[in-house]
Design an enzyme around this catalytic site. Structure first.
Site, PDB file in Angstrom:
ATOM      1  CG  ASP A 481      -2.255   0.643   0.973  1.00 40.59           C
ATOM      2  OD1 ASP A 481      -2.341   1.476   0.051  1.00 40.59           O
ATOM      3  OD2 ASP A 481      -3.208   0.336   1.707  1.00 40.59           O
ATOM      4  CG  ASP A 551      -9.328   2.576  -0.219  1.00 42.12           C
ATOM      5  OD1 ASP A 551      -8.897   1.429  -0.413  1.00 42.12           O
ATOM      6  OD2 ASP A 551      -8.702   3.449   0.405  1.00 42.12           O
TER       7      ASP A 551
HETATM    8  C1  GLA Z   1      -5.717   1.792   2.174  1.00 46.38           C
HETATM    9  C2  GLA Z   1      -6.177   0.606   1.349  1.00 46.38           C
HETATM   10  C3  GLA Z   1      -7.246  -0.135   2.071  1.00 46.38           C
HETATM   11  C4  GLA Z   1      -6.730  -0.603   3.401  1.00 46.38           C
HETATM   12  C5  GLA Z   1      -6.226   0.579   4.199  1.00 46.38           C
HETATM   13  C6  GLA Z   1      -5.525   0.137   5.473  1.00 46.38           C
HETATM   14  O1  GLA Z   1      -6.696   2.747   2.266  1.00 46.38           O
HETATM   15  O2  GLA Z   1      -6.605   1.022   0.084  1.00 46.38           O
HETATM   16  O3  GLA Z   1      -7.691  -1.234   1.310  1.00 46.38           O
HETATM   17  O4  GLA Z   1      -5.705  -1.533   3.199  1.00 46.38           O
HETATM   18  O5  GLA Z   1      -5.308   1.356   3.456  1.00 46.38           O
HETATM   19  O6  GLA Z   1      -5.022   1.197   6.198  1.00 46.38           O
END
Ligand code: GLA
Length: 731
Positions: A481, A551
């Protein structure tokens, strides 16, 4: 030798050609390299498209040349420099030791060879055999500055694709500063064009935008240090009335993950110029004597049958010649991720029942998301401390991973290795690893900061921490990420006058780190992520064959996001999950069937607490999982086509044809129910008109019937309805 590139020495014309496309460039009088044509293949160019010569006011002429009808300001060019009297958007601006930046590059030579050279340190499209492609390198030289320019063109044999990039070599004894060095410039003769781009935001990535191109300069780009949610590094130029199925379309995708720009200028006589590459803002690179700078490459695709054909060419290229590793062509596991199920609030004990439930419904992988390391109970601490939190996993991470494996599932792990929290052991030990301006408090975003990946010792620290986990051999998958845009991009290893290099050095450092990791741990499946789809690009795809699309897990919003993403990126490369209702991002309630159909349209998984499902829902999930296992080869590696557009209608429909052509899948979505709904006719594409296809209910259709007559979608009875059709080829 495949003979994809020919050179007519008499006319000084280069012709890159395969069965589908032609690209022509020429050396004009006084050794200027001019652009002739890019488009549908022409067998032979007889040299008749001579650029007209006219004396145009305020368009000056070449130094030392009296012909007032010959101007670098109007000629279609291959690569233009700032300061030389071409007043259109330049491809490059290089400041020399004396402060001047005028350059007059003159053609000096060329090279043609089979295959495609390796761009060191950068992601790229590749060949598996030299016979797949041929490369032309055009070199030009500026006498005064002793700078040499090399423009690279690689044409693939069986694809409507040309890869372009640029090199600048400093053959002088002084350093020069590159303020701009585009990967490509492409000039078009005066014709009507519109431009398609993919703007967006967090939770709203890659929305399709189409605009006419008027006079002036239009720039699409990112200054965020990453590709960004806000503007993907892709544009398409559509000629005239092109659409999904017809007309000429030119696609441009930069294989890079940092700041980018695509500039389009319609000039005084309606010609069009495109300049694409690293964004010149926040960029200044010192090129010392003897050094060479290599730009990232742009993948250009030409289609004579609209956007769908362009996308299919990108999908094939990115899947097979940009992505790498053992998962490139492998079916991807169905996973459940605990993020929306638990957020930070979990322990091993709380997760075990989710693992059990996943095994029961046939899910193949459990992914442990954010919160397992350091003391991470909220998003304001512990980034940089990649050590398991014993409060949550008293017996260690391996103990939990073993449990997952014993249940027959693979084990996946979330991490965000480019970041540092102020509240972390890493920061307490190495505060200088955090990228910041000297003497200023760095600005947080999501309460976190960036590590200076341009520095080797920082990359080594990350590599060693991650190796300690991976060497245990329990991790089958990593979600990598990256949850903020870059700011305060200042590197302690660079002199004050070299800080303009910091953005690009960050990306080069990231690529080096990723290369080391993916080659050291080739059995791990890597998934990219940046707050969803904030760094969704073909650069990342070179290291990680799939990325989290957004997301935003709302199935209705996802239709647009996935539609836009599919313009360039193949469904195997973007992941979609069924999540809970009301949806956590939008509050919308959508049936499990429609959530499933939307998510099953790409690489598939779940992101909810499976233990909270009713018995009937669990049964439905088990059926979805088993259906997806049956269709995933077609979804992930078949040929994808968009049939109805959610940006311009109340519907979204796409289809997949299996590689062996034996199966056709259609996912159809009607968004809102409305009074006196018109009947919606659906026509498929790309089938064999001579063959018959059988629907799941036994009905037989001819391929020509499905494509020309089509069939009506059912009238919907509620909002957010969807249908999944499977047709089998009848032998
Ligand atoms: C990002 C990712 C999510 C999740 C969060 C965790 O926003 O896109 O899917 O993994 O971080 O903090």
């Amino acid at each position: 030798m495949t003979n994809l590139i020919s050179y007519d020495g008499e006319q000084q014309v280069f012709h890159l050609k395969n069965q589908q496309i032609s690209y022509l460039l020429a050396v004009e009088d006084f050794d200027l390299v001019s652009h002739l044509y890019f488009g549908k293949a022409v067998e032979n160019y007889h040299g008749q498209r001579k650029y007209p010569r006219v004396d145009r006011g305020f368009s000056g002429n070449l130094a030392g040349v009296e012909d007032r009808r010959y101007s670098q300001d109007t000629l279609l060019r291959e690569y233009s420099m700032a300061g030389e009297g071409d007043y259109r958007t330049p491809a490059a601006k290089i400041v020399q030791a004396d402060g001047s930046y005028a350059l007059n590059f003159k053609f000096t030579g060329f090279e043609m060879f089979p295959g495609k050279p390796n761009l060191i340190g950068l992601p790229q499209a590749y060949v598996e055999a030299d016979s797949e492609a041929e490369t032309l390198v055009i070199t030009s030289f500026d006498e005064v500055s002793q700078l040499e320019l090399a423009n690279y063109y690689t044409i693939y044999q069986d694809r409507p694709v040309i890869a372009r990039s640029t090199q600048l070599r400093n053959l002088s004894n002084h350093s020069a500063v590159i303020n701009k060095l585009a990967s490509l410039q492409l000039d078009f003769a005066a014709e009507e064009f519109s431009v398609i781009s993919l703007p967006g935001a967090h939770n709203k990535e890659r929305q399709v935008q189409k605009e006419a191109i008027g006079y002036g300069i239009k720039k699409f780009g990112s200054r965020r240090g990453s590709t960004s949610h806000h503007m993907n590094n892709f544009i398409a130029l559509e000629k005239g009335a092109a659409d999904e199925f017809q007309g000429e379309v030119f696609g441009f995708n930069l294989v890079y993950s940092g700041n980018h720009s695509f500039e389009i200028e319609r000039d005084q006589i309606d010609q069009l110029r495109l300049v694409a590459g690293i964004n010149e803002e926040d960029f200044a690179w010192e090129l010392n004597a003897g050094e060479t700078f290599q730009t990232p490459e742009v993948l250009m695709v030409y289609s004579d049958q609209g956007l769908n054909k362009m996308s299919q060419a990108y999908h094939d290229l990115l899947t097979n010649r940009v992505a790498r590793g053992k998962y490139r062509n492998a079916e991807r596991s169905i996973l459940v991720n605990n993020w929306e199920a638990t957020y930070f609030d979990f322990t091993e004990e709380k997760l075990l029942p989710i693992v059990d439930a996943a095994a029961e419904v046939g899910i193949e992988m459990f992914v442990l998301d954010d919160g397992w390391y350091g003391q991470r109970d909220a998003d304001n601490s512990s980034l940089g401390d990649w050590v398991v939190d014993k409060r949550k996993f008293p017996k260690g991470l391996n103990h939990f991973a073993d449990y997952v494996h014993k249940k027959g599932l693979q084990f996946g792990l979330w991490m965000e290795p480019e970041m540092i929290s102020i509240d972390s052991d890493l920061y307490r030990e190495h505060p200088d690893y955090l990228m910041a301006y000297p003497g200023r408090t760095p600005a947080p975003s999501r309460s976190q900061h960036l590590l200076d990946l341009g520095r080797k010792e920082v990359r080594d620290n990350v590599f060693h921490q991650l190796s300690a986990i991976f060497d245990e051999g329990h991790v089958d998958y990593v979600k990598w990420d990256m949850n903020r845009s870059l700011s305060e991009v200042f590197s302690q290893q660079l002199a004050p006058s070299n800080q303009g290099e910091a953005f690009h050095r960050y990306i080069l450092g990231l690529y080096e780190l990723l290369e080391n990791l993916v080659t050291t741990y080739p059995d791990i499946l890597w998934e990219g992520c940046s707050g969803g789809g904030g760094r969704f690009d073909s650069g990342i795809l070179h290291y990680m064959p799939q990325s989290w699309t957004s997301d935003n897990t709302d199935a209705v919003e996802r239709l647009k996001i996935q539609y836009g993403t599919s313009l360039v990126y193949p469904p195997s490369a973007f992941t979609s999950h069924v999540s809970d209702i009301p949806n956590h991002q939008t509050g919308r309630k959508v049936s499990l069937e429609t959530r499933g159909n939307a998510a099953m349209s790409s690489t598939f998984g779940y992101e909810l607490d499976l233990t909270k499902l009713t018995k009937a829902e669990k049964q439905a999930v088990a059926e979805q999982v088993s259906l997806y296992k049956d269709i995933r080869q077609t979804v992930q590696f078949g040929q994808f086509a968009r049939l109805k557009n959610p940006f311009t209608s109340n519907e979204c429909v796409w289809q997949f044809i299996a590689q062996d052509k034996k199966e056709v899948l259609v996912m159809a979505f009607k968004i809102l129910n409305q009074g006196q709904e018109p009947f919606s006719l659906l026509k498929l594409t790309g089938l064999d008109p001579q063959k018959n296809y059988q629907a799941a209910n036994g009905e037989i259709y001819g391929g020509d019937e499905l494509m020309n007559l089509g069939f009506y979608l059912p009238q919907q009875t509620e909002d957010f309805s969807s249908w999944l059709y499977r047709f089998k080829l009848v032998d």
